[in-house]
Design a protein around this motif. Structure first.
Motif, mmCIF file in Angstrom:
data_model
loop_
_atom_site.group_PDB
_atom_site.id
_atom_site.type_symbol
_atom_site.label_atom_id
_atom_site.label_comp_id
_atom_site.label_asym_id
_atom_site.label_seq_id
_atom_site.Cartn_x
_atom_site.Cartn_y
_atom_site.Cartn_z
ATOM 1 N N THR A 34 -29.224 -12.812 -32.320
ATOM 2 C CA THR A 34 -29.249 -13.615 -31.090
ATOM 3 C C THR A 34 -30.025 -12.842 -30.042
ATOM 4 N N ILE A 35 -31.095 -13.445 -29.530
ATOM 5 C CA ILE A 35 -31.873 -12.809 -28.475
ATOM 6 C C ILE A 35 -31.439 -13.382 -27.132
ATOM 7 N N ALA A 36 -31.391 -12.523 -26.132
ATOM 8 C CA ALA A 36 -30.952 -12.929 -24.806
ATOM 9 C C ALA A 36 -31.989 -12.515 -23.770
ATOM 10 N N GLY A 37 -32.129 -13.342 -22.740
ATOM 11 C CA GLY A 37 -33.063 -13.055 -21.662
ATOM 12 C C GLY A 37 -32.921 -14.097 -20.578
ATOM 13 N N ARG A 38 -33.697 -13.952 -19.513
ATOM 14 C CA ARG A 38 -33.544 -14.851 -18.368
ATOM 15 C C ARG A 38 -34.410 -16.098 -18.452
ATOM 16 N N THR A 39 -35.474 -16.077 -19.270
ATOM 17 C CA THR A 39 -36.432 -17.179 -19.289
ATOM 18 C C THR A 39 -36.264 -18.012 -20.556
ATOM 19 N N GLU A 40 -35.730 -19.219 -20.416
ATOM 20 C CA GLU A 40 -35.409 -20.041 -21.575
ATOM 21 C C GLU A 40 -36.641 -20.390 -22.407
ATOM 22 N N SER A 41 -37.732 -20.729 -21.746
ATOM 23 C CA SER A 41 -38.924 -21.126 -22.496
ATOM 24 C C SER A 41 -39.438 -19.977 -23.359
ATOM 25 N N ARG A 42 -39.379 -18.785 -22.832
ATOM 26 C CA ARG A 42 -39.829 -17.611 -23.598
ATOM 27 C C ARG A 42 -38.888 -17.352 -24.773
ATOM 28 N N LEU A 43 -37.600 -17.524 -24.557
ATOM 29 C CA LEU A 43 -36.632 -17.316 -25.631
ATOM 30 C C LEU A 43 -36.811 -18.330 -26.749
ATOM 31 N N ARG A 44 -37.030 -19.594 -26.377
ATOM 32 C CA ARG A 44 -37.243 -20.629 -27.400
ATOM 33 C C ARG A 44 -38.459 -20.294 -28.261
ATOM 34 N N GLU A 45 -39.539 -19.925 -27.591
ATOM 35 C CA GLU A 45 -40.769 -19.592 -28.317
ATOM 36 C C GLU A 45 -40.551 -18.388 -29.232
ATOM 37 N N ALA A 46 -39.878 -17.376 -28.720
ATOM 38 C CA ALA A 46 -39.627 -16.177 -29.515
ATOM 39 C C ALA A 46 -38.724 -16.490 -30.709
ATOM 40 N N ALA A 47 -37.677 -17.304 -30.476
ATOM 41 C CA ALA A 47 -36.764 -17.648 -31.560
ATOM 42 C C ALA A 47 -37.475 -18.428 -32.656
ATOM 43 N N ASP A 48 -38.347 -19.356 -32.280
ATOM 44 C CA ASP A 48 -39.105 -20.119 -33.277
ATOM 45 C C ASP A 48 -39.976 -19.187 -34.114
ATOM 46 N N LEU A 49 -40.593 -18.229 -33.442
ATOM 47 C CA LEU A 49 -41.448 -17.278 -34.149
ATOM 48 C C LEU A 49 -40.638 -16.435 -35.127
ATOM 49 N N LEU A 50 -39.474 -15.971 -34.688
ATOM 50 C CA LEU A 50 -38.633 -15.144 -35.553
ATOM 51 C C LEU A 50 -38.102 -15.937 -36.742
ATOM 52 N N ARG A 51 -37.795 -17.205 -36.536
ATOM 53 C CA ARG A 51 -37.299 -18.031 -37.642
ATOM 54 C C ARG A 51 -38.351 -18.155 -38.741
ATOM 55 N N GLU A 52 -39.604 -18.241 -38.329
ATOM 56 C CA GLU A 52 -40.689 -18.333 -39.313
ATOM 57 C C GLU A 52 -40.761 -17.077 -40.174
ATOM 58 N N GLU A 53 -40.339 -15.959 -39.605
ATOM 59 C CA GLU A 53 -40.437 -14.680 -40.308
ATOM 60 C C GLU A 53 -39.137 -14.277 -40.996
ATOM 61 N N SER A 54 -38.098 -15.101 -40.860
ATOM 62 C CA SER A 54 -36.788 -14.758 -41.401
ATOM 63 C C SER A 54 -36.826 -14.688 -42.924
ATOM 64 N N SER A 55 -36.034 -13.771 -43.458
ATOM 65 C CA SER A 55 -35.928 -13.630 -44.914
ATOM 66 C C SER A 55 -35.106 -14.751 -45.525
ATOM 67 N N GLY A 56 -34.429 -15.532 -44.672
ATOM 68 C CA GLY A 56 -33.581 -16.606 -45.168
ATOM 69 C C GLY A 56 -32.131 -16.206 -45.308
ATOM 70 N N GLU A 57 -31.835 -14.904 -45.231
ATOM 71 C CA GLU A 57 -30.451 -14.440 -45.375
ATOM 72 C C GLU A 57 -29.702 -14.496 -44.051
ATOM 73 N N GLY A 58 -30.409 -14.424 -42.939
ATOM 74 C CA GLY A 58 -29.774 -14.476 -41.639
ATOM 75 C C GLY A 58 -30.220 -15.721 -40.887
ATOM 76 N N SER A 59 -30.098 -15.676 -39.587
ATOM 77 C CA SER A 59 -30.560 -16.778 -38.760
ATOM 78 C C SER A 59 -30.892 -16.232 -37.383
ATOM 79 N N VAL A 60 -31.551 -17.055 -36.572
ATOM 80 C CA VAL A 60 -31.987 -16.623 -35.245
ATOM 81 C C VAL A 60 -31.456 -17.595 -34.205
ATOM 82 N N HIS A 61 -30.913 -17.055 -33.132
ATOM 83 C CA HIS A 61 -30.359 -17.850 -32.041
ATOM 84 C C HIS A 61 -30.818 -17.247 -30.722
ATOM 85 N N TRP A 62 -30.669 -18.008 -29.654
ATOM 86 C CA TRP A 62 -31.018 -17.463 -28.343
ATOM 87 C C TRP A 62 -30.006 -17.923 -27.309
ATOM 88 N N VAL A 63 -29.882 -17.160 -26.232
ATOM 89 C CA VAL A 63 -28.978 -17.501 -25.149
ATOM 90 C C VAL A 63 -29.553 -16.960 -23.840
#
Length: 278
Positions: A34-63
């Motif tokens: 789970t990534i956290a930060g103050r800027t929602e748009s940046r977090l969404r973009e970062a989370a989407d990018l990380l999901r593309e790179e995920s091994s499939g065993e975990g998951s990516v979230h943001w808050v």
């Protein structure tokens, strides 16, 4: 199975720079991040990018979270705990900088830098540490700075905030070891991120930084993230309370010379300590 599969991690400041790269290393190794930060748009973009790179065993979230706000940090820790019902790892990477002579530094600037860097790390350790302890143990890492050990003229609040982080790490490690929670920090030198865009654009300052490095190159976010990943993983299970430089050896020499740009921004009197009391 990936090394960190089945482990949940919170990364503050995870939307960009060093924090994002730390999150990337954890995701690649199978963690639920789970990534956290103050800027929602940046977090969404970062989370989407990380999901593309995920091994499939975990998951990516943001808050969304301002680390200087305790209730928001508490909520961020709850959000990071929710996917697996437990939390095992945390990276306190949220931070801000500032430039200016001490004699003309507004109190709000001082308070703001310490609130994000030092208080934000404290609150992350407080709430993530409790959650990690309840999960049976794990590890936390704070992103400090070479500025916490080598003076950086005209960056007083930042230097103090980072030095405080390193002491906080030692105290937290001493207290939480009994609960199976390891706590360490890393001290990056000059790493090419948005936070140092002013430095990277000024050839004189950047050159002075490089002159103080035995390994004469600018750092990368990978240099830092690889060390953070090591300190979070089972490979470092007997390391706690440590502060490790990742700076090309810069800590062996002096801090950088910001005087030219500080003179241009604040004037000769401020740089030379000739400021009347207000």
């Amino acid at each position: 199975m990936s090394t960190l599969a089945g482990q949940a991690a919170l990364v503050t400041g995870g939307g960009s720079g060093i924090g994002l790269q730390c999150a990337r290393y954890l995701v690649r190794d199978g963690a639920t991040v789970t990534i956290a930060g103050r800027t929602e748009s940046r977090l969404r973009e970062a989370a989407d990018l990380l999901r593309e790179e995920s091994s499939g065993e975990g998951s990516v979230h943001w808050v969304a979270c301002d680390v200087a706000d305790e209730e928001q940090v508490r909520a961020a820790v709850d959000a990071a705990t929710a996917p697996l019902g437990s939390l095992h790892l945390a990276v306190a990477a949220a931070g801000r900088g500032g430039l200016g002579p001490l004699l003309v530094t507004p109190l709000e600037e001082w308070d703001g830098i310490l609130a994000t860097n030092t208080t934000g790390t404290f609150l992350t350790f407080k709430h993530a540490g409790a959650a990690i302890s309840a999960s049976g143990g794990g590890a936390m890492v704070a992103i400090s700075s070479i500025a916490g050990v080598a003076t950086h003229r005209f960056m007083g609040p930042y230097c103090v905030s980072k030095a405080a982080i390193d002491m906080l790490v030692r105290v937290a490690a001493d207290e939480l070891g009994v609960a199976g929670v390891r706590v360490n920090s890393v001290q990056p030198g000059l790493v090419d991120t948005d936070l140092v865009s002013l430095v990277m654009a000024d050839e004189q300052i950047r050159g002075d930084y490089l002159d103080q490095m035995p390994v004469r190159r600018t750092g990368t976010v990978d240099d830092v993230a690889a060390l953070v990943r090591f300190l979070l993983g089972p490979e470092s299970s007997w390391i706690t309370g440590a502060t490790i430089n990742v700076d090309g050896g810069h800590h062996l020499r002096r801090g950088p010379n910001y005087e030219p740009v500080t003179r241009a921004l604040f004037g000769d009197d401020a740089v030379e300590g000739r400021v009347p009391r207000s």
